[in-house]
Scaffold this active site. Structure first.
Site, PDB file in Angstrom:
ATOM      1  N   GLY A   1       0.835  -1.197   0.000  1.00  0.00           N
ATOM      2  CA  GLY A   1       0.000   0.000   0.000  1.00  0.00           C
ATOM      3  C   GLY A   1       0.869   1.246   0.000  1.00  0.00           C
ATOM      4  CB  SER A   2       0.038   4.708   0.863  1.00  0.00           C
ATOM      5  OG  SER A   2      -0.475   4.442   2.158  1.00  0.00           O
TER       6      SER A   2
ATOM      7  CD  GLU B   1       6.879  -5.636  -2.541  1.00  0.00           C
ATOM      8  OE1 GLU B   1       6.997  -4.700  -3.369  1.00  0.00           O
ATOM      9  OE2 GLU B   1       7.644  -6.611  -2.506  1.00  0.00           O
TER      10      GLU B   1
ATOM     11  CB  CYS C   1       3.056   0.262  -6.940  1.00  0.00           C
ATOM     12  SG  CYS C   1       3.308  -1.390  -7.594  1.00  0.00           S
TER      13      CYS C   1
HETATM   14  P1  NAD Z   1      -3.474   2.266   1.310  1.00  0.00           P
HETATM   15  O1  NAD Z   1      -2.150   2.461   1.962  1.00  0.00           O
HETATM   16  O2  NAD Z   1      -4.515   3.284   1.507  1.00  0.00           O
HETATM   17  O3  NAD Z   1      -4.112   0.870   1.812  1.00  0.00           O
HETATM   18  C1  NAD Z   1      -3.474  -0.353   1.607  1.00  0.00           C
HETATM   19  C2  NAD Z   1      -3.968  -1.375   2.623  1.00  0.00           C
HETATM   20  O4  NAD Z   1      -3.445  -1.048   3.914  1.00  0.00           O
HETATM   21  C3  NAD Z   1      -5.487  -1.416   2.786  1.00  0.00           C
HETATM   22  O5  NAD Z   1      -5.884  -2.749   2.937  1.00  0.00           O
HETATM   23  C4  NAD Z   1      -5.723  -0.622   4.063  1.00  0.00           C
HETATM   24  O6  NAD Z   1      -6.897  -0.961   4.731  1.00  0.00           O
HETATM   25  C5  NAD Z   1      -4.492  -1.007   4.866  1.00  0.00           C
HETATM   26  N1  NAD Z   1      -4.065  -0.057   5.901  1.00  0.00           N
HETATM   27  C6  NAD Z   1      -3.992   1.284   5.810  1.00  0.00           C
HETATM   28  N2  NAD Z   1      -3.462   1.796   6.933  1.00  0.00           N
HETATM   29  C7  NAD Z   1      -3.189   0.752   7.760  1.00  0.00           C
HETATM   30  C8  NAD Z   1      -2.626   0.634   9.062  1.00  0.00           C
HETATM   31  N3  NAD Z   1      -2.255   1.694   9.759  1.00  0.00           N
HETATM   32  N4  NAD Z   1      -2.484  -0.615   9.591  1.00  0.00           N
HETATM   33  C9  NAD Z   1      -2.852  -1.709   8.893  1.00  0.00           C
HETATM   34  N5  NAD Z   1      -3.404  -1.654   7.653  1.00  0.00           N
HETATM   35  C10 NAD Z   1      -3.571  -0.430   7.100  1.00  0.00           C
HETATM   36  O7  NAD Z   1      -3.182   2.039  -0.246  1.00  0.00           O
HETATM   37  P2  NAD Z   1      -4.208   1.972  -1.471  1.00  0.00           P
HETATM   38  O8  NAD Z   1      -4.783   3.310  -1.731  1.00  0.00           O
HETATM   39  O9  NAD Z   1      -5.130   0.822  -1.314  1.00  0.00           O
HETATM   40  O10 NAD Z   1      -3.205   1.581  -2.670  1.00  0.00           O
HETATM   41  C11 NAD Z   1      -2.409   2.506  -3.339  1.00  0.00           C
HETATM   42  C12 NAD Z   1      -0.997   2.527  -2.795  1.00  0.00           C
HETATM   43  O11 NAD Z   1      -0.432   1.216  -2.768  1.00  0.00           O
HETATM   44  C13 NAD Z   1      -0.062   3.337  -3.681  1.00  0.00           C
HETATM   45  O12 NAD Z   1       0.801   4.080  -2.857  1.00  0.00           O
HETATM   46  C14 NAD Z   1       0.704   2.271  -4.451  1.00  0.00           C
HETATM   47  O13 NAD Z   1       1.942   2.687  -4.956  1.00  0.00           O
HETATM   48  C15 NAD Z   1       0.835   1.208  -3.415  1.00  0.00           C
HETATM   49  N6  NAD Z   1       1.078  -0.112  -4.011  1.00  0.00           N
HETATM   50  C16 NAD Z   1       2.328  -0.636  -3.906  1.00  0.00           C
HETATM   51  C17 NAD Z   1       2.606  -1.849  -4.503  1.00  0.00           C
HETATM   52  C18 NAD Z   1       3.978  -2.468  -4.447  1.00  0.00           C
HETATM   53  O14 NAD Z   1       4.091  -3.657  -4.713  1.00  0.00           O
HETATM   54  N7  NAD Z   1       5.021  -1.733  -4.118  1.00  0.00           N
HETATM   55  C19 NAD Z   1       1.594  -2.548  -5.185  1.00  0.00           C
HETATM   56  C20 NAD Z   1       0.319  -1.981  -5.241  1.00  0.00           C
HETATM   57  C21 NAD Z   1       0.074  -0.746  -4.654  1.00  0.00           C
END
Ligand code: NAD
Length: 493
Positions: free
Chosen positions: A231-232, A253, A287
């Site tokens: 995620g982010s 990631e 990403c």
């Molecule tokens: P996000 O960070 O908002 O959420 C990702 C996941 O994390 C969700 O399931 C969310 O519920 C969970 N989450 C959020 N805060 C948390 C916390 N404090 N504790 C536990 N879980 C938590 O991301 P998004 O908007 O769903 O996706 C977009 C982001 O993901 C972009 O920054 C993108 O670059 C990144 N991404 C990275 C990869 C990689 O492999 N490097 C792949 C896909 C997406």
């Protein structure tokens, strides 16, 4: 057809049941409600089941564990069209990308099946006579998997296929924006277990649907040996610290701010295609999406006008329609972030082509190409939308320095036909992925996937990424009749 009508037969075929209340699923295609899904009330109980399952599963021989993953690949092949269509419906990917995501799941299953006979360690020379030293790899425990909305099925498979052959059990916290995809994958996994037989314990792959608090419960539970979180960067910063505080392992990631360099010797046709797909594909919501472009001053005008023509030709619309290359943004929030970044770029003197909101249900935008006077402001951040910042540069060293001058370190590319330039770039790009004459997005599962710096340092998928899902033991065996100590130490009793 509306997405709400479309989704019911899909979910029926995939074995997904919705509930009357709970988390609401929505389609970004038309903003329609796709129904509700029950949220996880007790993450601890799911982790408990996964821990019990681990105790049984780790004793099943690895090649036999591979057989379960082979079954999973088989079930995914049979359901590829439906699951791909559900990915398109729930997160708005164009048809080929929805299907492509399921293909990635199948590919990682194939990879993991082969791997199940290759979880090997080293034999190491020892300084003591009649001794042997070796490394052995053992199952780790419960693996928590937290996933982002933009790869709602493949990222689970990247983690789960490897974790399962490594002898681990898994608990998945999917994105709250894609709960139906998660339920569908869970139903397909259940079917794979049924075909595999009794050796697959109940609770081997748990599903915990919900938002951040459900994720945090997974992160804080000491029974979860590894938290693999996608995620982010903001999420990774929170998760990484909490897992570290309890001495757990994390595999992060996170976001990217990926760049490409175009050199004067580049094949222009190939570069325009590679850059256009990397920057506009998946509506800029990968990403690995290309976000920054450094073009040599000698070819800048010619190249940018070709790129603008490519931007003008791309069709934005309902991702289920043939010929559409750019679907919707996931939600309104994504549009606010995009609008804010474009405004900041404009205020800095950036010249914007595209970046307009279309008047229709759902959040549709034309991809934006922004010629920037400086590598600063919004250029330094990942905005999860189709914005490509273009800068004119004077030489390769400057381009490589700019490539590296952001917090993230995920993916990078150079377009050149000069061998020296290509090799210098590969040596000096600080990203986990560095490509030549290919865009930044579209990785294959055979290679290790991940990035450096604020991207989190994790590696998933191919190569030796499996090691993150196991623990390593160093074993020394004495087959002699004396007890020589290492480093010549004596201890005579
Ligand atoms: P996000 O960070 O908002 O959420 C990702 C996941 O994390 C969700 O399931 C969310 O519920 C969970 N989450 C959020 N805060 C948390 C916390 N404090 N504790 C536990 N879980 C938590 O991301 P998004 O908007 O769903 O996706 C977009 C982001 O993901 C972009 O920054 C993108 O670059 C990144 N991404 C990275 C990869 C990689 O492999 N490097 C792949 C896909 C997406």
């Amino acid at each position: 057809m509306t997405t709400a009508q479309d989704v019911t037969p899909l979910l029926d075929r995939l074995g997904v049941r919705r509930s009357s209340s709970g988390l609401e699923a929505r389609s970004p295609i038309d903003g329609a409600s796709l129904g509700h899904v029950a949220e996880c009330a007790d993450v601890g109980a799911i982790i408990g089941e996964a821990a019990a399952a681990f105790d049984r599963w780790r004793r099943v021989p690895a090649p036999r564990r591979g057989e379960l993953v082979r079954r999973l690949g088989e079930v995914l092949r049979e359901n590829k069209d439906d699951l791909g269509a559900l990915v398109s419906t729930e997160v708005g990917k164009v048809t080929s990308e929805g299907l492509g995501e399921v293909q990635e799941m199948i590919d990682i299953c194939d990879f993991a099946v082969g791997l199940s006979r290759q979880l090997h360690g080293l034999t190491i020379a020892t300084e003591r006579p009649d001794h042997r030293m070796m490394e052995t790899w053992h199952p780790l425990g419960v693996v928590g998997i937290i996933t982002a909305f933009n790869f709602p099925v493949a990222v689970w498979a990247w983690n789960a296929a490897l974790a399962l052959v490594c002898g681990d059990s898994v608990v998945w916290k999917p994105s709250e924006k894609a709960p139906l995809c998660a339920l569908a994958v869970q139903a397909l996994f259940t079917e794979a277990c049924r075909r595999f037989g009794d050796e697959a314990p109940a609770g081997l792959s748990g599903l915990a649907i919900g938002g951040r608090t459900v994720g945090q419960a997974l992160v804080d539970d000491a029974r979860v040996a590894l938290v693999s979180s996608t995620g982010s960067t903001a999420m990774g910063r929170a998760v990484g610290q909490r897992v570290a505080a309890r001495f757990g392992r994390s595999l992060l990631e996170l976001g990217g701010n990926n760049a490409a360099i175009v050199r004067p010797s580049a094949d222009i046709d190939l570069s325009v295609r590679g850059i256009a797909f990397a920057a506009m594909g998946t509506a800029g919501q990968r990403c690995t999406t290309l976000r920054r472009l450094f073009v040599d001053a000698n070819i800048y005008d010619q190249f940018v006008s070709r790129l603008k023509a490519a931007y003008a030709s791309v069709r934005v619309g309902d991702p289920r329609e043939e010929g559409v290359l750019v679907g919707p943004l996931i939600d309104e929030e994504a549009w606010y972030a995009m609008g804010g970044a474009l405004q900041a770029a404009h205020d800095m003197g950036g010249v914007i082509t595209g970046g307009e909101r279309l008047e229709r249900a759902g959040t549709y935008v034309t991809p934006a190409l922004v010629e920037m006077p400086a590598h600063d402001g919004p250029v330094l951040a990942e905005t999860f939308a189709p914005i490509l910042y273009v800068l004119k540069v004077s030489d390769l060293n400057e381009s490589i320095a700019l490539n590296n001058a952001v917090g993230q370190g995920l993916s990078s590319a150079i377009f050149t036909n000069d061998l020296r330039e290509a090799e210098l770039f590969l040596a000096e790009s600080d990203c986990g992925i560095a490509n030549v004459n290919i865009g930044t997005s579209g990785a294959e599962i055979g290679g290790a996937f991940g990035g450096e710096k604020e991207t989190g340092g994790g590696r998933e998928s191919g190569s030796d990424a499996w090691r993150a899902y196991m623990r390593r033991a160093t074993n020394t065996i004495n087959y002699g009749r004396t007890l020589p100590l290492a480093q010549g130490v004596t201890f005579d009793i």
